[in-house]
Design a protein around this motif. Structure first.
Motif, mmCIF file in Angstrom:
data_model
loop_
_atom_site.group_PDB
_atom_site.id
_atom_site.type_symbol
_atom_site.label_atom_id
_atom_site.label_comp_id
_atom_site.label_asym_id
_atom_site.label_seq_id
_atom_site.Cartn_x
_atom_site.Cartn_y
_atom_site.Cartn_z
ATOM 1 N N GLU A 64 0.819 -1.217 0.000
ATOM 2 C CA GLU A 64 0.000 0.000 0.000
ATOM 3 C C GLU A 64 0.854 1.269 0.000
ATOM 4 O O GLU A 64 0.382 2.343 -0.388
ATOM 5 N N ALA A 65 2.114 1.143 0.406
ATOM 6 C CA ALA A 65 2.986 2.324 0.468
ATOM 7 C C ALA A 65 3.837 2.487 -0.797
ATOM 8 O O ALA A 65 4.568 3.465 -0.935
ATOM 9 N N ARG A 66 3.719 1.542 -1.733
ATOM 10 C CA ARG A 66 4.565 1.597 -2.933
ATOM 11 C C ARG A 66 4.116 2.691 -3.896
ATOM 12 O O ARG A 66 2.910 2.928 -4.064
ATOM 13 N N SER A 67 5.095 3.301 -4.560
ATOM 14 C CA SER A 67 4.785 4.224 -5.658
ATOM 15 C C SER A 67 4.347 3.369 -6.847
ATOM 16 O O SER A 67 4.527 2.140 -6.841
ATOM 17 N N ALA A 68 3.814 4.011 -7.877
ATOM 18 C CA ALA A 68 3.376 3.265 -9.062
ATOM 19 C C ALA A 68 4.570 2.524 -9.671
ATOM 20 O O ALA A 68 4.462 1.360 -10.092
ATOM 21 N N ALA A 69 5.727 3.182 -9.696
ATOM 22 C CA ALA A 69 6.926 2.554 -10.284
ATOM 23 C C ALA A 69 7.359 1.355 -9.443
ATOM 24 O O ALA A 69 7.724 0.297 -9.981
ATOM 25 N N GLN A 70 7.300 1.502 -8.130
ATOM 26 C CA GLN A 70 7.690 0.385 -7.243
ATOM 27 C C GLN A 70 6.721 -0.783 -7.372
ATOM 28 O O GLN A 70 7.123 -1.939 -7.325
ATOM 29 N N ARG A 71 5.447 -0.445 -7.570
ATOM 30 C CA ARG A 71 4.440 -1.507 -7.712
ATOM 31 C C ARG A 71 4.731 -2.332 -8.973
ATOM 32 O O ARG A 71 4.667 -3.554 -8.971
ATOM 33 N N GLU A 72 5.078 -1.615 -10.017
ATOM 34 C CA GLU A 72 5.372 -2.287 -11.288
ATOM 35 C C GLU A 72 6.619 -3.172 -11.154
ATOM 36 O O GLU A 72 6.648 -4.307 -11.637
ATOM 37 N N LEU A 73 7.629 -2.660 -10.462
ATOM 38 C CA LEU A 73 8.867 -3.438 -10.298
ATOM 39 C C LEU A 73 8.637 -4.659 -9.418
ATOM 40 O O LEU A 73 9.112 -5.755 -9.720
ATOM 41 N N ALA A 74 7.904 -4.483 -8.315
ATOM 42 C CA ALA A 74 7.659 -5.604 -7.398
ATOM 43 C C ALA A 74 6.791 -6.669 -8.063
ATOM 44 O O ALA A 74 6.930 -7.866 -7.771
ATOM 45 N N ALA A 75 5.928 -6.241 -8.967
ATOM 46 C CA ALA A 75 5.025 -7.189 -9.636
ATOM 47 C C ALA A 75 5.792 -8.225 -10.450
ATOM 48 O O ALA A 75 5.343 -9.359 -10.615
ATOM 49 N N ARG A 76 6.978 -7.834 -10.926
ATOM 50 C CA ARG A 76 7.786 -8.762 -11.751
ATOM 51 C C ARG A 76 8.160 -10.000 -10.926
ATOM 52 O O ARG A 76 7.929 -11.133 -11.351
#
Ligand SMILES: Cc1cc2nc3c(=O)[nH]c(=O)nc-3n(C[C@H](O)[C@H](O)[C@H](O)COP(=O)(O)O)c2cc1C
Length: 202
Positions: A64-76
């Protein structure tokens, strides 16, 4: 009981790749069985970048604290871990390149070996969190190394799989592939026969 195989290949040699040929043989054998399904992840067709600091850091931030860019990276990494968890058997097609695993495969391990997700640190050492799975390694090599000190690839793969909890590991070696036509043909035939036995026993 139905079995789900995740086939992960990493040869850069395409149709000439011998680990790819062994993987294709396994895929054909698996297709003959109604109770086996197979997902193929080709790490060369769909290449992962090197793991870098931004991606690593994205794992340490709560969703919930991730930025949009971090969300995309973590999704990988999330997607690769979910894929691994959704299968019973992981089959790795592994060429020997410069005495090690292809960097494409290392990039995959760098995503699926994740503290807090696939293993955790305890007072008695790391504990694997990927349970109830087995692995099969299809190793293709120009020279002959199995059982010698120069085979650093096998202990490395077993250690990485073991760290996340996969300790039931079978190996099929096709070695001496650059040591003459007769030797290559014999090694590939023997490896395919071993694969037949392993798929039959799934
Ligand atoms: C970049 C590269 C590096 C290689 N390094 C080694 C090596 O260190 N030792 C070896 O025995 N064979 C080596 N080989 C030969 C491969 O192990 C052999 O071609 C094997 O079939 C590779 O698997 P693949 O056909 O699935 O790509 C190398 C091949 C390539 C293309």
């Amino acid at each position: 009981m139905s079995r789900r195989i995740l086939l992960v290949t990493s040869s850069i040699l395409g149709e000439q790749g011998q680990s790819n040929a062994l993987a294709a043989h396994l895929q054909a054998r698996a297709a003959e069985r109604d109770d086996v399904t197979l997902t193929h992840r080709d790490l060369v067709a769909e290449e992962l970048p090197h793991l870098g600091l931004e991606e690593l850091s994205s794992w340490q931030v709560a969703d919930e604290a991730r930025s949009a860019a971090q969300r995309e990276l973590a999704a990988r990494s999330d997607a690769l871990i979910e894929e691994l968890q959704a299968h019973d058997v992981v089959v790795l097609g592994v060429p020997l390149y410069n005495l090690g695993i292809p960097s494409q495969m290392k990039a995959w391990f760098d995503r699926v070996m994740r503290a807090g997700r696939t293993f955790r640190y305890t007072e008695s050492g790391p504990q694997g969190l990927v349970e109830g799975k087995r692995a099969l390694i299809l190793a293709a090599r120009g020279g002959q190394y199995a059982g010698t000190e120069l085979d650093s690839q096998t202990p490395h793969l077993k250690a990485m799989l073991g760290l996340i909890g996969i300790t039931d590991v079978s190996l099929v070696y096709a070695e001496g592939l650059a040591m003459g036509e007769a030797r290559r043909e014999a090694a590939l035939a023997e490896a395919k026969q071993a694969i037949d036995g392993l798929v039959a026993a799934l």
